[in-house]
Motif scaffolding. Structure first.
Motif, PDB file in Angstrom:
ATOM      1  N   VAL A 134      -6.161   7.918  -4.792  1.00  0.00           N
ATOM      2  CA  VAL A 134      -5.999   6.469  -5.344  1.00  0.00           C
ATOM      3  C   VAL A 134      -4.542   6.263  -5.803  1.00  0.00           C
ATOM      4  O   VAL A 134      -3.847   7.293  -5.955  1.00  0.00           O
ATOM      5  CB  VAL A 134      -6.878   6.368  -6.677  1.00  0.00           C
ATOM      6  N   ASP A 187     -21.491  11.937 -13.937  1.00  0.00           N
ATOM      7  CA  ASP A 187     -20.778  13.262 -14.541  1.00  0.00           C
ATOM      8  C   ASP A 187     -21.297  14.353 -14.100  1.00  0.00           C
ATOM      9  O   ASP A 187     -20.346  15.676 -13.930  1.00  0.00           O
ATOM     10  CB  ASP A 187     -20.950  13.336 -16.162  1.00  0.00           C
ATOM     11  N   ASP A 188     -22.427  14.419 -13.257  1.00  0.00           N
ATOM     12  CA  ASP A 188     -22.902  15.821 -12.938  1.00  0.00           C
ATOM     13  C   ASP A 188     -23.102  15.599 -11.320  1.00  0.00           C
ATOM     14  O   ASP A 188     -23.176  16.675 -10.687  1.00  0.00           O
ATOM     15  CB  ASP A 188     -23.983  16.437 -13.368  1.00  0.00           C
ATOM     16  N   VAL A 228     -15.161   9.813 -12.237  1.00  0.00           N
ATOM     17  CA  VAL A 228     -14.745  10.708 -11.300  1.00  0.00           C
ATOM     18  C   VAL A 228     -15.777  11.276 -10.501  1.00  0.00           C
ATOM     19  O   VAL A 228     -15.644  11.767  -9.292  1.00  0.00           O
ATOM     20  CB  VAL A 228     -13.915  11.802 -12.034  1.00  0.00           C
ATOM     21  N   ALA A 277     -17.613  16.154 -19.381  1.00  0.00           N
ATOM     22  CA  ALA A 277     -17.221  15.294 -18.129  1.00  0.00           C
ATOM     23  C   ALA A 277     -15.611  14.935 -18.598  1.00  0.00           C
ATOM     24  O   ALA A 277     -15.106  14.753 -19.337  1.00  0.00           O
ATOM     25  CB  ALA A 277     -17.986  14.016 -18.029  1.00  0.00           C
ATOM     26  N   ILE A 278     -15.041  14.666 -17.279  1.00  0.00           N
ATOM     27  CA  ILE A 278     -13.668  14.462 -17.189  1.00  0.00           C
ATOM     28  C   ILE A 278     -13.402  13.064 -16.807  1.00  0.00           C
ATOM     29  O   ILE A 278     -14.079  12.277 -15.956  1.00  0.00           O
ATOM     30  CB  ILE A 278     -13.000  15.456 -16.373  1.00  0.00           C
ATOM     31  N   GLY A 279     -12.510  12.349 -17.507  1.00  0.00           N
ATOM     32  CA  GLY A 279     -12.298  10.766 -16.889  1.00  0.00           C
ATOM     33  C   GLY A 279     -10.809  10.792 -17.010  1.00  0.00           C
ATOM     34  O   GLY A 279      -9.904  11.589 -17.805  1.00  0.00           O
ATOM     35  N   TYR A 280     -10.034   9.877 -16.365  1.00  0.00           N
ATOM     36  CA  TYR A 280      -8.717   9.486 -16.229  1.00  0.00           C
ATOM     37  C   TYR A 280      -8.525   8.261 -16.734  1.00  0.00           C
ATOM     38  O   TYR A 280      -9.178   7.190 -16.387  1.00  0.00           O
ATOM     39  CB  TYR A 280      -8.002   9.763 -15.014  1.00  0.00           C
ATOM     40  N   SER A 330     -20.987  14.906 -22.247  1.00  0.00           N
ATOM     41  CA  SER A 330     -22.128  14.064 -21.303  1.00  0.00           C
ATOM     42  C   SER A 330     -23.247  14.722 -21.629  1.00  0.00           C
ATOM     43  O   SER A 330     -23.651  15.911 -21.554  1.00  0.00           O
ATOM     44  CB  SER A 330     -21.627  14.345 -19.940  1.00  0.00           C
ATOM     45  N   ASP A 382     -16.238  11.883  -1.591  1.00  0.00           N
ATOM     46  CA  ASP A 382     -15.618  12.777  -2.711  1.00  0.00           C
ATOM     47  C   ASP A 382     -16.748  13.160  -3.947  1.00  0.00           C
ATOM     48  O   ASP A 382     -16.521  13.615  -4.976  1.00  0.00           O
ATOM     49  CB  ASP A 382     -14.188  12.625  -3.256  1.00  0.00           C
ATOM     50  N   LEU A 389      -7.398  12.562  -5.772  1.00  0.00           N
ATOM     51  CA  LEU A 389      -8.336  11.493  -5.865  1.00  0.00           C
ATOM     52  C   LEU A 389      -8.138  10.506  -4.902  1.00  0.00           C
ATOM     53  O   LEU A 389      -8.985   9.651  -4.522  1.00  0.00           O
ATOM     54  CB  LEU A 389      -8.217  11.004  -7.223  1.00  0.00           C
ATOM     55  N   ARG A 440     -16.776   4.345  -6.812  1.00  0.00           N
ATOM     56  CA  ARG A 440     -15.749   3.322  -6.509  1.00  0.00           C
ATOM     57  C   ARG A 440     -16.214   1.763  -6.601  1.00  0.00           C
ATOM     58  O   ARG A 440     -17.491   1.752  -6.028  1.00  0.00           O
ATOM     59  CB  ARG A 440     -14.974   3.800  -5.079  1.00  0.00           C
ATOM     60  N   ASP A 484      -5.616   1.766  -9.599  1.00  0.00           N
ATOM     61  CA  ASP A 484      -7.158   2.050  -9.217  1.00  0.00           C
ATOM     62  C   ASP A 484      -7.731   2.922 -10.239  1.00  0.00           C
ATOM     63  O   ASP A 484      -8.783   2.875 -10.285  1.00  0.00           O
ATOM     64  CB  ASP A 484      -7.277   2.446  -7.726  1.00  0.00           C
ATOM     65  N   LEU A 485      -6.881   3.335 -11.138  1.00  0.00           N
ATOM     66  CA  LEU A 485      -7.537   4.136 -12.299  1.00  0.00           C
ATOM     67  C   LEU A 485      -8.055   3.273 -13.315  1.00  0.00           C
ATOM     68  O   LEU A 485      -7.626   2.160 -13.433  1.00  0.00           O
ATOM     69  CB  LEU A 485      -6.569   4.975 -12.841  1.00  0.00           C
ATOM     70  N   PRO A 486      -8.860   3.481 -14.139  1.00  0.00           N
ATOM     71  CA  PRO A 486      -9.383   2.993 -15.393  1.00  0.00           C
ATOM     72  C   PRO A 486      -8.150   2.762 -16.332  1.00  0.00           C
ATOM     73  O   PRO A 486      -7.171   3.665 -16.040  1.00  0.00           O
ATOM     74  CB  PRO A 486     -10.413   3.519 -15.948  1.00  0.00           C
ATOM     75  N   GLU A 488     -11.251   1.086  -6.335  1.00  0.00           N
ATOM     76  CA  GLU A 488     -10.811   1.537  -7.690  1.00  0.00           C
ATOM     77  C   GLU A 488     -11.852   2.685  -8.222  1.00  0.00           C
ATOM     78  O   GLU A 488     -12.945   2.281  -7.953  1.00  0.00           O
ATOM     79  CB  GLU A 488     -10.314   0.449  -8.427  1.00  0.00           C
ATOM     80  N   LEU A 489     -11.191   3.437  -9.058  1.00  0.00           N
ATOM     81  CA  LEU A 489     -11.831   4.484  -9.586  1.00  0.00           C
ATOM     82  C   LEU A 489     -12.765   4.036 -10.818  1.00  0.00           C
ATOM     83  O   LEU A 489     -12.232   3.406 -11.661  1.00  0.00           O
ATOM     84  CB  LEU A 489     -11.027   5.723  -9.884  1.00  0.00           C
ATOM     85  N   THR A 545     -25.553  14.506 -19.239  1.00  0.00           N
ATOM     86  CA  THR A 545     -26.041  15.290 -17.969  1.00  0.00           C
ATOM     87  C   THR A 545     -25.147  16.395 -17.332  1.00  0.00           C
ATOM     88  O   THR A 545     -25.784  17.573 -17.089  1.00  0.00           O
ATOM     89  CB  THR A 545     -25.887  14.163 -16.927  1.00  0.00           C
ATOM     90  N   ALA A 546     -23.736  16.369 -17.805  1.00  0.00           N
ATOM     91  CA  ALA A 546     -23.223  17.610 -17.097  1.00  0.00           C
ATOM     92  C   ALA A 546     -22.432  18.493 -18.538  1.00  0.00           C
ATOM     93  O   ALA A 546     -21.845  19.174 -18.096  1.00  0.00           O
ATOM     94  CB  ALA A 546     -21.882  16.944 -16.486  1.00  0.00           C
TER      95      ALA A 546
END
Lengths: 891, 67
Positions: free
Chosen positions: B22, A861-862, A857, B60-63, B54, A844, B20, A848, B26-28, A853-854, B56-57
């Protein structure tokens, strides 16, 4: 083992061996310090007792009856006459003793407090081991400060620990009395530890089930089997025992002496001395580098390698044997360059090819060939070293009288381990293996002489040169490994860097010089020369029509190069010889600096490092590899590079001192200029000494004057360098190399012919040496250019002794920096790799960890794979526009 | 300076974990004592979405799961 009774390891738990277990797991009590009797037979009850297992192939083990290889060895035990402290647990013992009452063995905290802590501990246990550890630390800290036991009311004393294993109680000290340190003997320590109940032991950080506190005071010692400490027999026939055996003999001797003294009723002080000796031997048996105990040595003065030393460090069991192993089917030799073999190839000496083998299964298709190889045997080059029969028996052809016989026996199901041959794929590696292309697949080319040969164009990814470098070669054993080597690791599949997607390999040194010489405008080639060059590049195909037909047909160098560029390539860029006019003059560029390739034809511009060099982004080579494919890239490098070399050979390429001469008039003018600036600096220093210099914001006056001087000197060097470069012979090969990027820089040239310039140390001018001056030839506090490391001579003229010294300072600093940096970055890399090794990108696109574990994402990032990007950018839009509009086109 | 933190609702959280693939573990992680967590009044077990710049992008999204 069948699949059904395989067990999965969930975890490993470490604990202490209890005295009962030590005895129970043992097959014999060892009590004699003698190992062999007069007849050279092992003494029963000695360290070489036959019941401990055998390592000699002729004997059977007295315990299990198995022979050397099969008998795993069996433990024995030593009963210690007096208990000794386990040196690895001394610190823990100190904590524990400090926290519990000397009389009743309870933790010196009130029942309520204990109950609360126990509740917390129960909650943390198993769930968060780190917090549990922290909790027991607080319990210990709190309990250690209590003097009167809340349970039995006994007075407690603070306990002092002296490395490695001595404990004292600080007695007295009441009512102004001087306190005295009283030693606690291990027997007493053991008694106190025994009193601790299981719940409170857990609270103090002992895992009660597998590690009772009192087990840390040893009463029995396990004796490892002989297979763990085999004696070696020297050529002289003398036996040399293992270090562990030596140490165990020491322990047994001390133990026996202790026993004698006790039974003969010797005075306590004598007994204590021997007891102390026993303790020392046990300490060094565990770890011979314990702080506070002198290391135990062999007769020769070499420190003994005891238990901890076997595990620790780079050559210990973990890093040396488990994480790193030595392998078969590998070879190592000095490397040397061979530009006439392909970049995919590696030259392997015949002598090596006769030793390294590839297992090949005999089939109907290859049986005749295999028979022939086996008959030729191990000594005639294309031959074979081993034959494996269908029943799995391996035949060593070195010891077969008649190889014809076994050759004729060959049939289906046989495996022949044949010599390495041209066309086999092997892995080639140069340490340090810092990135993926440090190991690549090469196609074998068996050659005479004794070095591995590689094409200089593949030097950059290996970071190899030929000043004595050695490289390793590994032969894949089996079809799967071979296929991987061929399809994934092969050099041509690694032309582009996995880190940024640009080319890693390309022309270096003479390849670049040759390309430049050949593609210059002035090059016109006779038919014969063209033929010679194309032959070198193994060109097959028609000759292009000559660029000039009258008076005789002549071809340009660019025409020759064009024959090797794939037709699909359209490309434009600027060469190093581009002078940087604001408005490009294209074809009329004085340095022929506008490189333009249209449909695979080099129409204008010279080739240099910018177009075909290694690790140059957006070069012609990059475009060929990316647009026409790796095979086309490899072909270009294999063929065109040879043409470049051939041309430079025919043309002649050499350097001399004459290249770097500049006219005397210019030289004198430069000297005058140098004197001028030195005068300016002296004035500035005089002004500073008069206190007239004002500092800019944020600087001290000293910094200000230093900066002023530095900038003047830098400017001077640049100015002198520029003038010198302008007055050099631009047609000289030295200058040509610097200009094209083949080797050296213009700065190097100006240092040789005009001025070496300011030498630096620790990021500034050289200031260290004697007090207030660099060398005694200067006055105290001399801040002038010359006194602080400015070298106004050139290498051509030669340096004065003082200048030479300054130059050496900078040189030495550079050397030291390199040495320090490599070791530091190497260790950093090791730590990083261990931390990051199990990260992976899922389908995806997320990153990991090992357990799913994540981490991120989307990768980076890109989600761009840098290996397939253009220097980190997924789509090079400019390039696409260029391609569609053919904007680079000029009419 | 501080990038955008968004507190996810129960439904959004479940949806996210589903997408995801998970579990919360498993998340930060982000501490309950983190100033932004306090500001959002997020509880232990809640999921915070981070939107940040970010190189590069662009964005960016994080959780992070609050622990």
């Amino acid at each position: 083992m069948s699949l059904s009774n395989k067990k999965i390891v969930k975890g490993i738990k470490f604990g202490l061996l209890s005295p009962e277990k030590i005895v129970k797991q043992a097959v014999v009590e060892i009590n004699s310090p003698e190992t062999y009797d007069q007849d050279g037979l092992p003494v029963p009850g000695g360290l070489m007792d036959r019941r401990l297992g055998t390592v000699e192939p002729s004997q059977r083990c007295e315990t299990c009856g198995a022979r050397a290889g099969k008998c795993p060895g069996h433990f024995g035990y030593i009963r210690l006459e007096r208990p000794v402290i386990h040196p690895g647990l001394a610190k823990k013992i100190h904590e524990t003793l400090s926290a519990v009452c000397r009389e009743c063995g309870r933790i010196k905290l009130s029942d309520e407090e204990l109950e609360e802590y126990e509740k917390q501990m129960k909650e943390l246990e198993g769930r968060n081991p780190n917090l549990a550890k922290a909790l027991s630390k607080t319990v210990i800290k709190k309990a250690s400060q209590v003097n009167v036991c809340p349970h039995c009311g006994a007075t407690n004393y603070s306990i002092e620990y002296e490395r490695p294993t001595t404990f004292y109680e600080e007695m007295g000290g009441k009512k102004g009395e001087a306190s005295s340190l009283v030693r606690i003997p291990p027997t007493e320590i053991r008694i106190r530890l025994e009193k601790i109940n299981s719940v409170e032991a857990n609270l103090l950080g002992w895992d009660n089930e597998v590690a009772r506190p009192e087990w840390s005071v040893l009463t029995y010692l396990p004796v490892p089997p002989i297979s763990m400490r085999p004696a070696i027999t020297l050529e002289t026939g003398l036996r040399s025992e293992d270090d562990l055996t030596h140490k165990l003999v020491d322990i047994l001797r001390a133990n026996e002496k202790l026993k004698e003294h006790i039974s003969s009723g010797a005075p306590q002080s004598v007994i204590d001395d021997v007891w102390e000796l026993l303790q020392y031997h046990v300490i060094t048996y565990f770890d011979n580098e314990t702080q506070g105990a002198p290391s135990s040595r062999h007769r020769s003065g070499r420190p003994l390698r005891t238990l901890a030393q076997r595990l620790k460090g780079k050559e210990g069991r973990f890093r040396g044997n488990l994480l790193g192993k030595r392998v078969d089917f590998s070879s190592r030799s000095v490397i040397s360059p061979d530009p006439w073999i392909g970049i995919n190839e590696v030259g392997v000496p015949i002598e090596v090819a006769k030793i390294l083998t590839i297992p090949e299964k005999v089939t109907d298709l290859n049986i005749d060939r295999m028979k022939e190889l086996v008959k030729r045997g191990p000594n005639n080059y294309p031959g074979a070293n081993y034959v494996v029969r269908p029943n799995g028996v391996m035949v060593d052809l070195r010891y077969v009288k008649d190889t014809n016989e076994i050759g004729n026996e060959l049939g289906q199901g046989f495996i022949v381990e044949r010599h390495l041959r041209d066309g086999d794929v092997v892995l080639f590696n140069r340490q340090p293996s810092l990135h993926r292309p440090s190991i690549m697949g090469h196609v074998v080319r068996v050659l005479p002489y004794r070095t591995f040969r590689l094409n200089p164009a593949v030097c950059p990814p290996y970071n190899a040169d030929f000043d004595g470098d050695e490289m390793n070669l590994h032969v894949p054993q089996g079809e799967e490994a071979e296929a991987e080597a061929k399809e994934i690791l092969l050099v041509e599949n690694n032309l582009l860097s996995p880190r940024f997607g640009g080319p890693l390999m390309g022309a270096i040194q003479d390849f670049i010089s040759g390309a430049f010489l050949l593609t210059r405008k002035s090059v016109l080639l006779e038919k014969g020369e063209v033929m010679d060059l194309l032959y070198a590049g193994s060109y097959e195909g028609p000759l292009p029509p000559p660029a000039i037909t009258q008076p005789r047909p002549l071809w340009t160098g660019k025409q020759i190069v064009s024959l090797f560029i794939p037709e699909s390539i359209t490309y434009s860029s600027k060469a190093n010889s581009c002078v940087g006019c604001g408005d490009c003059k294209y074809d009329d560029c004085p340095g022929d600096g506008f490189v333009y390739v249209k449909d695979g034809e080099l129409l204008m511009g010279v080739l240099d490092k910018k177009s075909i060099g290694a690790t140059v982004p957006n070069s012609l080579l990059h475009r060929i590899v990316k647009d026409a494919g790796v095979a086309a890239g490899r072909e270009f490098m294999d063929k065109a590079f040879k043409v470049f070399l051939r041309y430079s050979e025919g043309n002649g390429f050499t350097v001399g001192l004459k290249d770097l001469e500049i006219p005397n008039t210019v030289r004198e003018a430069l000297k005058k200029r140098i004197k001028e600036v030195e005068g300016e600096i002296d004035e500035a220093i005089a002004a500073y000494e008069r206190g007239e210099v004002e500092a800019e914001a944020g600087k001290t006056v000293e910094e200000e004057i230093e900066d002023t001087i530095m900038s003047k000197l830098t400017k001077l060097r640049d100015e002198v360098g520029d003038t010198a470069a302008k007055n050099m012979d631009h047609e000289s090969h030295s200058y040509m190399m610097a200009l094209t990027g083949a080797r050296g820089s213009v700065l190097n040239l100006t240092q040789i012919s005009a001025i070496v310039g300011q030498q630096s140390s620790r990021g500034g001018r050289i200031v260290r040496g004697y007090s207030d001056r660099t060398l005694p030839v200067f006055d105290h506090g001399d801040m002038s250019a010359k006194g602080r490391g400015f070298v106004e001579s050139s290498f051509y003229e030669g340096l004065s002794p003082v200048e030479f010294f300054f130059h050496a300072v900078t040189g030495r600093e550079g050397l030291v920096d390199t040495a320090v940096r490599t070791s530091q970055s190497g260790y950093m890399q090791r730590r990083l790799i261990h931390a990051l090794e199990d990260l992976h990108v899922e389908y995806d696109g997320s990153v990991r960890g090992a357990e799913g574990e994540l981490i991120e994402v989307k990768y980076g990032d890109d989600g761009v794979d840098p290996a397939k990007s253009d220097h980190g950018i997924a789509l090079n839009v400019d390039r696409i526009i260029d391609k569609v509009l053919k904007e680079g086109e000029v009419e | 300076m501080v990038s955008t933190h968004v507190l996810l609702s129960k439904e959004e959280s479940d949806e996210l974990l589903n997408v995801l693939g998970v579990s919360r573990d498993d998340l930060p992680k982000i501490s309950t004592r983190d100033p932004m967590v306090k500001y959002l009044k997020a509880k232990r077990g809640d999921i915070v979405k981070l939107i940040r710049n970010s190189p590069t992008a662009g964005q960016a999204i994080g959780y992070r799961v609050v622990v």
